[in-house]
Structures are given as C-alpha cells and as structure tokens.
Design a protein around this motif. Structure first.
Motif, mmCIF file in Angstrom:
data_model
loop_
_atom_site.group_PDB
_atom_site.id
_atom_site.type_symbol
_atom_site.label_atom_id
_atom_site.label_comp_id
_atom_site.label_asym_id
_atom_site.label_seq_id
_atom_site.Cartn_x
_atom_site.Cartn_y
_atom_site.Cartn_z
ATOM 1 N N SER A 139 0.830 -1.201 0.000
ATOM 2 C CA SER A 139 0.000 0.000 0.000
ATOM 3 C C SER A 139 0.872 1.260 0.000
ATOM 4 O O SER A 139 0.560 2.256 -0.673
ATOM 5 N N ASN A 140 1.997 1.198 0.722
ATOM 6 C CA ASN A 140 2.930 2.331 0.722
ATOM 7 C C ASN A 140 3.563 2.529 -0.651
ATOM 8 O O ASN A 140 3.820 3.665 -1.066
ATOM 9 N N VAL A 141 3.834 1.422 -1.350
ATOM 10 C CA VAL A 141 4.346 1.535 -2.720
ATOM 11 C C VAL A 141 3.353 2.317 -3.578
ATOM 12 O O VAL A 141 3.723 3.237 -4.315
ATOM 13 N N ALA A 142 2.073 1.951 -3.470
ATOM 14 C CA ALA A 142 1.041 2.639 -4.252
ATOM 15 C C ALA A 142 0.978 4.122 -3.896
ATOM 16 O O ALA A 142 0.862 4.984 -4.774
ATOM 17 N N ASP A 143 1.073 4.426 -2.610
ATOM 18 C CA ASP A 143 1.053 5.831 -2.170
ATOM 19 C C ASP A 143 2.238 6.605 -2.750
ATOM 20 O O ASP A 143 2.082 7.727 -3.253
ATOM 21 N N ASN A 144 3.426 6.010 -2.674
ATOM 22 C CA ASN A 144 4.635 6.722 -3.103
ATOM 23 C C ASN A 144 4.728 6.839 -4.620
ATOM 24 O O ASN A 144 5.200 7.858 -5.143
ATOM 25 N N ILE A 145 4.287 5.815 -5.330
ATOM 26 C CA ILE A 145 4.233 5.886 -6.791
ATOM 27 C C ILE A 145 3.251 6.975 -7.219
ATOM 28 O O ILE A 145 3.516 7.767 -8.135
ATOM 29 N N SER A 146 2.117 7.047 -6.544
ATOM 30 C CA SER A 146 1.111 8.066 -6.860
ATOM 31 C C SER A 146 1.648 9.470 -6.602
ATOM 32 O O SER A 146 1.411 10.395 -7.389
ATOM 33 N N ALA A 147 2.376 9.636 -5.500
ATOM 34 C CA ALA A 147 2.942 10.945 -5.177
ATOM 35 C C ALA A 147 3.962 11.381 -6.229
ATOM 36 O O ALA A 147 4.002 12.550 -6.638
ATOM 37 N N ALA A 148 4.789 10.430 -6.683
ATOM 38 C CA ALA A 148 5.782 10.753 -7.716
ATOM 39 C C ALA A 148 5.108 11.104 -9.035
ATOM 40 O O ALA A 148 5.565 11.996 -9.762
ATOM 41 N N ALA A 149 4.013 10.421 -9.350
ATOM 42 C CA ALA A 149 3.275 10.742 -10.577
ATOM 43 C C ALA A 149 2.670 12.135 -10.491
ATOM 44 O O ALA A 149 2.737 12.916 -11.443
ATOM 45 N N ASP A 150 2.097 12.472 -9.331
ATOM 46 C CA ASP A 150 1.511 13.806 -9.142
ATOM 47 C C ASP A 150 2.567 14.902 -9.236
ATOM 48 O O ASP A 150 2.280 16.021 -9.678
ATOM 49 N N ALA A 151 3.791 14.579 -8.823
ATOM 50 C CA ALA A 151 4.896 15.548 -8.886
ATOM 51 C C ALA A 151 5.573 15.566 -10.261
ATOM 52 O O ALA A 151 6.579 16.244 -10.452
ATOM 53 N N GLU A 152 5.010 14.801 -11.211
ATOM 54 C CA GLU A 152 5.534 14.710 -12.580
ATOM 55 C C GLU A 152 6.984 14.224 -12.600
ATOM 56 O O GLU A 152 7.825 14.716 -13.344
ATOM 57 N N LEU A 153 7.254 13.218 -11.775
ATOM 58 C CA LEU A 153 8.590 12.635 -11.704
ATOM 59 C C LEU A 153 8.619 11.182 -12.171
ATOM 60 O O LEU A 153 9.674 10.675 -12.553
#
Length: 438
Positions: free
Chosen positions: A288-302
C-alpha cells in the motif's frame, strides 16, 4: 566529427533550453553531473558524446524529433569510440545517460553497462577512494566528479545484475566509502549526492535478501534474516529522512525505493512463514505504501523520469498482490485499492507518451479487471475462481526480477486477451527489462 548543433539537428538556443531542463529535472534523478563542471559551452568544447547524450535524453521528454536524431548520432559516436578503444570520463558519463534513458526497443543495457565498467576501471576509477589516487588531485570538484561517476557505475552494475539475475562485475559495495565521501568538501557536493550514497547503503539489505532465499536455507533461519533486513531498512529510512538533507526529487525516489524494498523483503517473509496472518498484513501495508509513493511521484511529474527497469519491481508487486487476492478474505478490498492506485498512477497525464509506463498501466488494468470480476461473481452468487487457481500454477514465482507477464496470466486469459497482453507489455514481453526502458 561534428556535434548536434554543428550538424543542424537543433539550434544553440534550443540546446541551452535543453541543458537547463536537464539540470532541473533529469540530473536529480540520475545523480551524475556537476552543473558547474558540465555547462553547455564547456561540454561542447570537451566531449561531443556527452553533449549529444544530454541533449538526446532531455529532448526525449520535450522534443521527440530532436531526441531521435540525437540518439542516432550518439549511437554512431559511441560505437566508433568503443571499437577504437577510446576511454575518458565524459564518454563513461555519456554511456550512463544513454543506458538510463535508452530508446524504445534498446536491449543493450547489460552490455553497455559492462563497457562502462571496463572503461572506468581502465581509468583507475575503481581506486578513486585510495590515498594514492586522491593525492594526485588538487581540484576537489574534479575529484568528486570522478568519484561520483564511479559510484554511479557501481549502482548501474548492481541494478542490472539484479534485474537480469546475472553476476555483477564490481564486487565491492562502496557503501562505507560513500558515507565518508559525503563528508569530503561538503560545500561543493551537488544536492543529489546524498541520494547516491543512500542507494549504495541499501546494498547490505540486498545481501540479506539473497542469503535468505538460498535453496539450502531453512524457513526459520530465512525468516530471521528477512527480519534483520526489514529492521535495517527501518533504521536506514529514519537516518536518511531525518539526519540527511535529501533534496525534493530524492525524497520522492527514496520513498519509492524504501517501500519497494520493504515489499520485497516482506513478500519473501510471507512465503517463508507459511502465509501467517501477521506476515500477510505487513506485506499488504508495504505494498500500500508503494502505491502511495508511486502516486505521489506521478503527481509531482517525476514518475516518467524514473529508471524504467524499476518498473519491473512495481509490476512484480502487482502480481504478488493478485496472488493474495481472495474474495473470501476481508483484505480483498485493501488489495484491490492498491492495484487501483498503481493503475491510476501509471495512467497519469504526463505519462501518455511513455510506452513502457502506459503499458504497465494497462497491465495493472488487467489485474484490476480480473479482481473486480471475481468480486462481481461473488455478489451475484456465482462461485468465483479462487485466486488459489492462479497461484497453483505459479507457486514458484519469485520477485523481484524480469516478469513474463503474458505467460503468468495465460492460465485464465482467452487467446485474444493473450495477444492483448503481448502488445501491452514493455518490449512485447521480451526477456529484457528494456522496452522503452537501472
């Protein structure tokens, strides 16, 4: 040989813009170049391969036509240099850039990494932390440039040996040297040097993981080793996020790396523990943390700038989640939520032009569709196909590593769906982590 500007592949003004974008967006991801030593005019004067590589990889995300022309030119330059036995620090850096952001269909990453290793060793960079080597340098920034490049080579070698399950060329881990390296002339380090040292300090955890998965290792001793690895991850995470000044981009990447590492360790712990409830809960929390962190990186356009081979591990997490999916268990909604978030993250608008990432999104979409189909059957009173049916044919599935998506899913896909998976998998289901793709 002329450089891309002389050849008319782009204007000087376009090159200036691409250099600015490279240092703003890409260099904090690959952790390679010092902008003071590698500004446009300096690089243009000293190294056509490095100039072409910087322009090509940056244009890949901004101007695909320019990128294609630059990559074609770079292939010619690098081929001539390699066959002529040339070797210098700029050529190694150009190779690393070409490997990290390789063009779609390029399957040469393993070979090119080996060439970079040999070039670096030929320059003596494997001794770059020895007193004899450092005494020869009066310019601290120049010395850091050599050491940083060598540490990047070490990381590439370990990453690709891990992805391809092949022996690494560099045996030393350099995690101890990297911490001392940060203390040398700290005022002239580039901000992302902390991330480079962090990467190297995760090496002991990998060693615990390999030891725990040896065939002759008993389940009980394997669980102990995996617990040590998990504890070490927790302490490293606290250290790097509290005691070190990680720049913003590095914090996103480090968060993904730590959550992925926790997931891998806890997946093996779950398998070795015989599917104990506590081990299952710990793995699902990490996923679940992987999903959270991947989502955050996508939102930051990284996310689209990230090392594409790393996507392999994320896809493996998705497969592991699906292996655990069972509509009769209370945590099936938790699993479905993680799969949904991963699918959505790879569908982020800024990933539309990145083939490998949109393919992964479509792959997660297949897992989500299958899971939702099982839930729908349960709601309508139809006996669902238990996830154990999927597991039974793949009980030997290991992660991380290169995943044959289409063969793993073949048990329950129709012929048309199988073709869909082949088309939507990076590089068409190739046994290379390349595709459009450490």
């Amino acid at each position: 040989m002329q450089d891309p500007i002389d050849l008319g592949l782009l204007s000087y003004m376009q090159a200036e813009c691409l250099f600015e974008q490279y240092y703003e967006r890409l260099n904090p991801v690959i952790l390679l170049l010092d902008p003071i030593l590698h500004h446009l005019d300096q690089v243009r004067e000293r190294s056509k391969p490095l100039l072409t590589a910087i322009l090509g990889v940056t244009a890949r995300f901004r101007s695909p036509d320019i990128a294609s022309r630059c990559f074609d030119h770079l292939d010619i330059i690098l081929s001539r240099a390699v066959f002529a036995g040339e070797s210098d620090i700029h050529l190694i850096q150009a190779l690393l850039l070409a490997i990290y952001w390789r063009t779609p269909g390029d399957k040469s990453s393993w070979t090119k990494t080996g060439i970079a290793v040999r070039m670096a060793q030929g320059l003596g960079l494997h001794n770059c932390f020895s007193q004899k080597f450092t005494d020869k340098f009066s310019d601290p920034r120049g010395l850091l440039n050599l050491q940083r490049t060598w540490l990047c080579v070490v990381c590439f070698d370990r990453s690709f040996s891990h992805v391809f399950r092949l022996p690494r060329a560099i045996q030393s881990d350099y995690h101890a040297e990297s911490l001392g390296w940060l203390e040398y002339e700290p005022s002239i380090h580039i901000p992302s040097d902390c991330q480079l040292a962090l990467n190297l300090n995760l090496v002991p955890i990998t060693d615990f993981l390999y030891a725990a998965t040896e065939e002759d290792q008993s389940d009980a001793s394997a669980v102990q080793l995996l617990q040590k690895a998990d504890d070490l991850l927790v302490s490293q995470e606290k250290f790097w996020f509290s005691a070190q000044n990680l720049p913003p981009t590095s914090r996103y990447i480090a968060a993904i790396m730590f959550s992925l590492a926790h997931s891998v360790v806890r997946w093996y712990a779950l398998r070795k523990s015989g599917d104990s409830p506590s081990a299952r809960t710990r793995f699902l929390a990490a996923a679940s943390n992987v999903a959270d962190n991947i989502s955050a990186a996508a939102d930051a356009e990284l996310l689209h700038l990230w090392f594409d081979a790393g996507v392999t591990n994320v896809s493996d997490i998705g497969l592991c989640l699906f292996k655990l999916f069972d509509v009769e268990r209370k945590d099936c909604r938790t699993i479905l939520s993680s799969l949904h978030r991963l699918q959505y993250a790879f569908r982020h608008p800024n990933l539309d032009t990145e083939l490998s990432f949109t393919s992964v999104s479509r792959f997660f979409g297949r897992l989500v569709d299958r899971a939702e189909s099982l839930l729908a059957k349960k709601r309508h009173g139809v006996s669902p196909i238990a996830a154990s049916h999927f597991q039974s044919g793949h009980s030997d599935y290991n992660m991380p590593g290169i995943t044959h998506f289409e063969s793993i899913l073949r048990d329950w896909d129709t012929a048309d769906s199988e073709q869909y998976l082949v088309e939507s998998t990076p590089s068409g289901g190739s046994n290379d982590a390349s595709g459009s793709v450490p």
